[in-house]
Design an enzyme around this catalytic site. Structure first.
Site, short mmCIF file in Angstrom:
data_model
loop_
_atom_site.label_atom_id
_atom_site.label_comp_id
_atom_site.label_asym_id
_atom_site.label_seq_id
_atom_site.Cartn_x
_atom_site.Cartn_y
_atom_site.Cartn_z
N SER A 1 17.06 33.62 -89.35
CA SER A 1 17.13 33.28 -88.14
C SER A 1 16.16 32.20 -88.07
O SER A 1 15.22 31.89 -88.82
CB SER A 1 16.57 34.41 -87.05
OG SER A 1 16.32 33.77 -85.67
N TYR B 1 11.42 41.46 -84.57
CA TYR B 1 12.10 40.50 -84.97
C TYR B 1 11.76 39.22 -85.78
O TYR B 1 12.30 39.07 -86.94
CB TYR B 1 13.00 40.01 -83.89
CG TYR B 1 14.53 39.28 -84.06
CD1 TYR B 1 15.59 40.03 -84.48
CD2 TYR B 1 14.39 37.78 -84.15
CE1 TYR B 1 16.93 39.13 -84.85
CE2 TYR B 1 15.58 37.13 -84.43
CZ TYR B 1 16.86 37.96 -84.74
OH TYR B 1 18.05 37.17 -84.96
#
Ligand SMILES: NC(=O)c1ccc[n+]([C@@H]2O[C@H](COP(=O)([O-])OP(=O)(O)OC[C@H]3O[C@@H](n4cnc5c(N)ncnc54)[C@H](O)[C@@H]3O)[C@@H](O)[C@H]2O)c1
Length: 266
Positions: free
Chosen positions: A148, A161
């Site tokens: 990401s 995350y």
């Protein structure tokens, strides 16, 4: 890109989290090239078998489905063993499954931290560890980790995350170095916003906090971080995976490649 150009026909691709979003789109892109596909995700067994049958019928390929829970190392090992027994080998591994939870660090639930680290990071360690010996023996393998932009930069309220995605970037580099002489390339893709169910909760919460429609909240979420004012389509990530599997990408390994509408250019 035609099947002949990519030369991937008959390769076996395992894509974690391929019952939804980016993983499902990637499974379609690789199946179009004649890859046999290991489908995986938290889907009811019968629904998963139906999805696998649809792929077989649409692409004339072999398929295998598993709903192994990636929070459990034992389940992952059993899943990979069963997939290899069913389809013969894993030539392309796409570590894609992931979850999200947003909250400030002081209140971040420990169980969410543990789940995100397990699914978004540790699962990739387990799958990679299990598939590389056979890839090395064949002298060919492609490992693509869906990281990401949050593997490269951080945002508030995403402590687990960001930690997991930065970890995936480090994991990618180490495995690429270790496998460089074995015909195995290892890369991470770092997408910005992609239109999938993963970000639905974030859009819902902006819509309710600011009394906006879903579409208005979505636009606000995208443009809060990303100069390109649109979400990527899941298939665009799948096409990037395909490129990394092809001959033109032979020299790309150990890279964490943004596909982020200039998010990390700022
Ligand atoms: N959507 C985005 O904007 C975006 C941006 C950057 C990176 N990503 C990353 O892309 C990947 C795919 O995300 P997506 O947006 O397609 O999400 P999604 O929610 O559409 O799909 C997630 C997949 O992971 C599977 N999964 C979740 N928990 C699991 C578990 N415990 N065990 C096994 N499988 C599990 C789900 O069943 C599903 O198949 C994730 O790693 C995510 O972090 C997404």
């Amino acid at each position: 890109m035609s099947t002949l150009q990519t030369g991937l026909q008959g390769k076996v691709a395992l894509i974690t989290g391929s019952t939804s979003g980016i993983g499902l789109a990637t499974a379609h892109v690789l199946a179009e090239q004649g890859c046999h596909i290991v489908l995986h995700g938290l889907m009811d067994h019968d629904e998963g078998q139906t999805l696998a049958a649809e792929f077989r019928a649409q692409y004339q390929i072999n398929t295998f489905f598993s709903n192994a829970d990636l929070r459990e190392a034992n389940c992952i090992h059993e899943f990979i063993d069963n997939a290899v027994n069913a389809l013969g080998s894993i030539d392309i591994l796409v570590n894609n499954a992931g979850i999200q939870h947003t909250q400030d660090v002081a209140h971040f639930p420990i169980e969410k931290w543990n789940d995100i680290i397990a699914i978004n990071l540790s699962a990739a360690f387990h799958t990679i560890q299990q598939v590389i010996p056979a890839m090395a023996e064949k002298g060919w393998g492609r490992i693509i980790n869906i990281a990401s932009v949050h593997g490269l930069v951080a945002s508030a309220n995403k402590v687990a995350y960001c930690a997991a995605k930065h970890g995936i970037v480090g994991l990618t580099k180490v495995v690429a170095i270790e496998c460089a002489e074995q015909g195995i390339t290892v890369n991470a893709i770092c997408p910005g916003w992609v239109d999938t169910p993963l970000i639905g909760k974030q859009i819902d919460s902006i819509a309710s906090d600011k009394s906006l429609s879903y579409d208005e909240a979505k636009y606000q979420l995208v443009t809060s971080k990303q100069p390109l004012p649109e979400m990527l389509a899941p298939r665009q990530i799948g096409e990037f995976v395909l490129f990394l599997c092809g001959g033109a990408a032979r020299g790309i390994t150990g890279s964490s490649l943004p596909m982020d509408g200039a998010w990390t250019a700022q």
